[in-house]
Design a protein around this motif. Structure first.
Motif, short mmCIF file in Angstrom:
data_model
loop_
_atom_site.label_atom_id
_atom_site.label_comp_id
_atom_site.label_asym_id
_atom_site.label_seq_id
_atom_site.Cartn_x
_atom_site.Cartn_y
_atom_site.Cartn_z
N TYR A 1 0.79 -1.23 0.00
CA TYR A 1 0.00 0.00 0.00
C TYR A 1 0.82 1.28 0.00
N ASN A 2 2.08 1.22 0.38
CA ASN A 2 2.91 2.42 0.47
C ASN A 2 4.24 2.24 -0.24
N ALA A 3 4.25 1.55 -1.35
CA ALA A 3 5.49 1.23 -2.04
C ALA A 3 6.28 2.48 -2.46
N GLU A 4 5.59 3.56 -2.75
CA GLU A 4 6.25 4.79 -3.21
C GLU A 4 6.47 5.80 -2.09
N GLU A 5 6.06 5.46 -0.88
CA GLU A 5 6.17 6.38 0.25
C GLU A 5 7.09 5.80 1.32
N ILE A 6 7.31 6.56 2.35
CA ILE A 6 8.19 6.13 3.44
C ILE A 6 7.59 4.94 4.18
#
Length: 188
Positions: free
Chosen positions: A106-111
């Protein structure tokens, strides 16, 4: 000759038992879920003292910090396996796995959940060294320990929840993060 046959049969049965148990543990590893309580084991009298517990925490952090400091000095990867797998409880590692899986989905591109390293309580580290270790509480197979250490010549203090598991004390939580980790994965 008969003794050798009996020995061969015993070894064969033992091998089959180990193979079945190994296959079961591999299938169990595929179905990761949260564990609310780890099966309690009772520390021996020697290991159920504040002195032993404090030395155990010093030993853990000394080894982890030696690796971190080495990586920082020569910009290499750690020589040791993941410190969580070595020094943290089964429940901590299961929670960590769930958070990392959630973040990758769900957060592959975020921290994601971790925006700092909980071992050093910061994003960066330099000249890590232990300042003090104190047992706050010790009851049955659970304990709370405060450790303070230097990172960039600033003292950080961490409350460690410890559990006696696999015949020694392991870290079960850093600064009560596990509840936040579980809530994060549940979307709260």
């Amino acid at each position: 000759m008969r003794k050798l046959n009996v020995l061969f049969i015993v070894l064969t049965v033992a091998s089959l038992f180990v193979a079945c148990k190994s296959e079961k543990s591999q299938s169990d590893a595929l179905s990761v879920q949260f564990v609310e309580e780890t099966e309690p084991t009772t520390p021996t009298a020697e290991k159920k003292t504040p002195a032993y517990l404090e030395q155990r925490v010093r030993d853990i952090y000394t080894k982890v910090f030696a690796e971190y400091n080495h990586v920082n000095e020569v910009d290499e990867v750690m020589n040791m396996p993941d410190p969580d797998s070595l020094y943290c409880s089964k429940d901590w590692n299961l929670c960590l796995t769930k958070v990392l899986e959630y973040d990758s989905e769900y957060n592959a591109e975020e921290i994601g959940f971790f925006d700092f390293d909980y071992w050093v309580m910061g994003q960066d580290f330099h000249d890590l060294r232990i300042n003090d270790v104190k047992t706050v509480s010790l009851k049955n197979n659970r304990a709370e320990v405060l450790i303070s250490f230097y990172n960039y010549d600033t003292i950080n203090e961490v409350k460690l929840d410890m559990i006696f598991e696999n015949d020694d004390w392991l870290i079960d939580d850093f600064n009560a993060m596990k509840k936040e980790m579980k809530d994060y994965v549940k979307g709260k």
